[in-house]
Design an enzyme around this catalytic site. Structure first.
Site, mmCIF file in Angstrom:
data_model
loop_
_atom_site.group_PDB
_atom_site.id
_atom_site.type_symbol
_atom_site.label_atom_id
_atom_site.label_comp_id
_atom_site.label_asym_id
_atom_site.label_seq_id
_atom_site.Cartn_x
_atom_site.Cartn_y
_atom_site.Cartn_z
ATOM 1 N N CYS A 290 6.902 1.491 10.503
ATOM 2 C CA CYS A 290 6.677 1.056 12.020
ATOM 3 C C CYS A 290 7.260 2.254 12.861
ATOM 4 O O CYS A 290 6.473 2.576 13.744
ATOM 5 C CB CYS A 290 7.402 -0.192 12.228
ATOM 6 S SG CYS A 290 6.928 -1.508 11.184
HETATM 7 N N1 LIG Z 1 6.296 -3.332 6.445
HETATM 8 C C1 LIG Z 1 6.869 -3.922 7.373
HETATM 9 O O1 LIG Z 1 8.155 -4.085 7.325
HETATM 10 C C2 LIG Z 1 6.147 -4.161 8.661
HETATM 11 C C3 LIG Z 1 6.715 -4.957 9.634
HETATM 12 C C4 LIG Z 1 6.070 -5.272 10.841
HETATM 13 C C5 LIG Z 1 4.692 -4.974 11.035
HETATM 14 N N2 LIG Z 1 4.064 -4.305 9.922
HETATM 15 C C6 LIG Z 1 2.623 -3.833 10.126
HETATM 16 O O2 LIG Z 1 2.061 -4.792 9.490
HETATM 17 C C7 LIG Z 1 0.677 -4.132 8.862
HETATM 18 C C8 LIG Z 1 0.749 -4.261 7.386
HETATM 19 O O3 LIG Z 1 1.786 -3.438 7.018
HETATM 20 P P1 LIG Z 1 2.475 -3.500 5.343
HETATM 21 O O4 LIG Z 1 3.749 -3.030 5.719
HETATM 22 O O5 LIG Z 1 2.082 -4.977 4.897
HETATM 23 O O6 LIG Z 1 1.416 -2.271 4.768
HETATM 24 P P2 LIG Z 1 1.015 -2.188 3.150
HETATM 25 O O7 LIG Z 1 0.570 -1.034 2.897
HETATM 26 O O8 LIG Z 1 2.290 -2.871 2.138
HETATM 27 O O9 LIG Z 1 -0.008 -3.414 2.630
HETATM 28 C C9 LIG Z 1 -1.214 -3.332 3.312
HETATM 29 C C10 LIG Z 1 -2.048 -3.996 2.027
HETATM 30 O O10 LIG Z 1 -3.364 -3.811 2.529
HETATM 31 C C11 LIG Z 1 -4.416 -3.590 1.688
HETATM 32 N N3 LIG Z 1 -5.738 -3.095 2.174
HETATM 33 C C12 LIG Z 1 -5.914 -2.011 2.897
HETATM 34 N N4 LIG Z 1 -7.255 -1.868 3.289
HETATM 35 C C13 LIG Z 1 -7.640 -3.260 3.371
HETATM 36 C C14 LIG Z 1 -9.009 -3.949 3.262
HETATM 37 N N5 LIG Z 1 -9.996 -3.217 4.032
HETATM 38 N N6 LIG Z 1 -9.263 -5.088 2.951
HETATM 39 C C15 LIG Z 1 -8.224 -5.620 2.066
HETATM 40 N N7 LIG Z 1 -6.902 -5.224 2.158
HETATM 41 C C16 LIG Z 1 -6.979 -3.836 2.518
HETATM 42 C C17 LIG Z 1 -3.789 -2.373 0.828
HETATM 43 O O11 LIG Z 1 -4.314 -2.270 -0.230
HETATM 44 C C18 LIG Z 1 -2.105 -2.985 0.614
HETATM 45 O O12 LIG Z 1 -2.123 -3.919 -0.257
HETATM 46 C C19 LIG Z 1 0.949 -2.441 9.750
HETATM 47 O O13 LIG Z 1 0.031 -2.673 10.858
HETATM 48 C C20 LIG Z 1 2.171 -2.540 9.911
HETATM 49 O O14 LIG Z 1 2.466 -1.855 10.933
HETATM 50 C C21 LIG Z 1 4.665 -3.581 8.960
#
Ligand SMILES: NC(=O)c1ccc[n+]([C@@H]2O[C@H](COP(=O)([O-])OP(=O)(O)OC[C@H]3O[C@@H](n4cnc5c(N)ncnc54)[C@H](O)[C@@H]3O)[C@@H](O)[C@H]2O)c1
Length: 453
Positions: A290
């Site tokens: 982030c």
């Molecule tokens: N990790 C955190 O602590 C956190 C906190 C707040 C916000 N976010 C936001 O949340 C969002 C997701 O982050 P995350 O940490 O969960 O990412 P991540 O990489 O852990 O997970 C994303 C998942 O989406 C899947 N994916 C990718 N393309 C896809 C598609 N077209 N269809 C279906 N699945 C698909 C990936 O395989 C993966 O499993 C981001 O925008 C991030 O900025 C993350």
């Protein structure tokens, strides 16, 4: 709807639409709704497990077969999520799939896919757009779609809304569209998905009403806001607030270092003020999915309005320079001991991007390792949360975590504390190491073999 109307200058609905919305609200509140969550990562998986816990049928969509298989086998691939929780969800009504056709059977679709930057440090919405395009053929009237991925204001209405409407579905009467930013804090034992308040904005008053009903079933406090753009900007403000304040304390660290003052001691003292001061801690640079990334979503969007985001750029510049500054301190400390960095053996303590997690995304430790190797040092690392150096898109180290013993620690020319996991025996490291460079302020007392950086 009355409750949310003040946000929207009293938009009214046609009677037919009311029936669609009422049916969806009834399903959500009675927990008969099927919840589809797209993206089974750090954000999507805990949310899916939370819906399953309270009794909803939950379908987790992902494009990564290994994740889908692991979940269906009752395994977890995220350290702080227990396999037993996934197993428990599997005994209820949770399953994972790569088959997007099943989206048509979901009543709610919550999108939690990555929003990285491209190589020009511009927003890469390809995952969000890709997901929308996979879902759109399977959408139908009576569904709610909520985007959670962090992004710039306008994404929901500019990118998702037209794609959904291209199917002839009307937002606010056939499909209800929201943005509700995720606030996961992996590794923080004080908060779980249920207890972290959730902001939600809708494209119309009815979208907001449905969005609030969707989240109220599993989150203790839902905070409605007047639009998807307000919700999108709220998340950016939260992350920019952190990035700017970390930039500030990193700059203070450089000034304190030159003046012979311990910045950590200063922050601890300042934090005793009971009002008007929030402590932020300096480190070797910014890490995680982030904070190093999200502020630049706003920078990019602001350009469309002819605006320049000066605080964000400045904080980014300070934070990005920290790994080089830390390596400079390592070189200085070795030099004082009659050694060059070139040819030195360095042990990196902690390579995850923050303490007590296994997440390596954007970890500054990796950049430290690369700079050290570029300058001719050899590096090894120890991190109980990362037993093998993972495959990363832009970095490659063929390394495994070394286990720590006094002899082993004593064998390195320098031990660089990059991430302050609780699992390390810092006293043993202090007793054994020839030289420690501490970027996290773990050593409070002045000690001859400890240099703060
Ligand atoms: N990790 C955190 O602590 C956190 C906190 C707040 C916000 N976010 C936001 O949340 C969002 C997701 O982050 P995350 O940490 O969960 O990412 P991540 O990489 O852990 O997970 C994303 C998942 O989406 C899947 N994916 C990718 N393309 C896809 C598609 N077209 N269809 C279906 N699945 C698909 C990936 O395989 C993966 O499993 C981001 O925008 C991030 O900025 C993350």
């Amino acid at each position: 709807m009355r409750e949310f109307a003040p946000f929207f200058n009293g938009l009214e609905m046609k009677p037919r639409d009311l029936a669609v919305k009422q049916a969806l609200l009834r399903k959500l509140k009675s927990r008969e709704a099927v919840i589809g969550i797209v993206g089974m990562g750090y954000v999507g998986l805990p949310l899916a497990l939370r819906y399953a816990e309270v009794g909803y049928a939950v379908v987790g969509f992902d494009v990564d077969r290994s994740k889908v298989d692991a979940l269906n086998d009752g395994r977890s691939y995220i350290e702080h999520i227990e396999a037993s929780t996934v197993k428990e969800a599997r005994t209820k009504k949770f399953e994972a799939t790569m088959d997007f056709e099943r989206a048509s059977r979901a009543d709610a679709l919550i999108i939690c896919v990555p929003t990285p930057l491209n190589r020009y440090r511009e927003p890469d919405l390809s995952f969000v757009v890709g997901t929308a395009e996979s879902l759109v053929p399977h959408l139908r009237g009576g569904q709610v779609v909520s985007l959670e991925s962090t992004t710039y204001p306008g994404t929901t209405d500019e990118e998702l809304k037209p794609r959904i409407e291209s199917r002839g579905l009307v937002i606010g009467s056939d499909v209800f569209l929201c943005f509700s930013p995720e606030r996961e804090d992996p590794g923080n034992p004080e908060y779980v998905t249920r207890t972290i308040p959730k902001v939600c904005g809708g494209s119309t008053p009815d979208c907001l009403e449905v969005g609030v009903a969707l989240y109220e079933q599993v989150i203790d406090k839902v905070v409605p806001v007047s639009s998807t753009r307000v919700a999108e900007m709220t998340k950016l403000l939260e992350n920019i607030h952190r990035a700017v304040n970390i930039g500030l304390v990193n700059e203070m660290k450089i000034i304190c270092d030159r003046m012979g003052i311990d910045v950590h001691e200063v922050i601890r003292a300042a934090a005793t003020k009971p009002f008007g001061f929030v402590p932020y801690w300096p480190g070797p640079g910014l890490g995680g999915h982030c904070i190093p990334i999200d502020p630049f979503y706003l920078t990019w969007k602001a350009r469309e309005y002819g605006l320049h985001t000066r605080f964000i750029e400045l904080a980014g510049e300070v934070n990005r320079n920290m790994p080089e500054w830390v390596v400079g301190k390592v070189m200085e400390a070795l030099n004082e001991r009659g050694k060059a960095l070139k040819g030195s053996r360095c042990l990196i303590l902690g390579i995850a991007y923050k303490k007590n997690v296994d997440d390596m995304r954007e970890s500054p430790a990796v950049e430290l390792m690369e700079i050290l190797v570029r300058r001719g040092a050899s590096v090894e690392y120890s991190d109980p949360h990362v037993p093998v150096f993972p495959k990363m898109r832009e970095h490659k180290f063929d390394l495994r975590s070394v286990s720590l013993s006094p002899e082993r620690v004593a064998s390195y020319d320098v031990v660089l504390v990059a991430t302050n996991h609780d699992a390390f025996d810092y006293e043993m490291v202090k007793r054994s190491a020839k030289l420690i460079v501490d970027t996290r302020g773990v050593y409070l007392q002045q000690t001859p073999n400890v240099v703060k950086a």
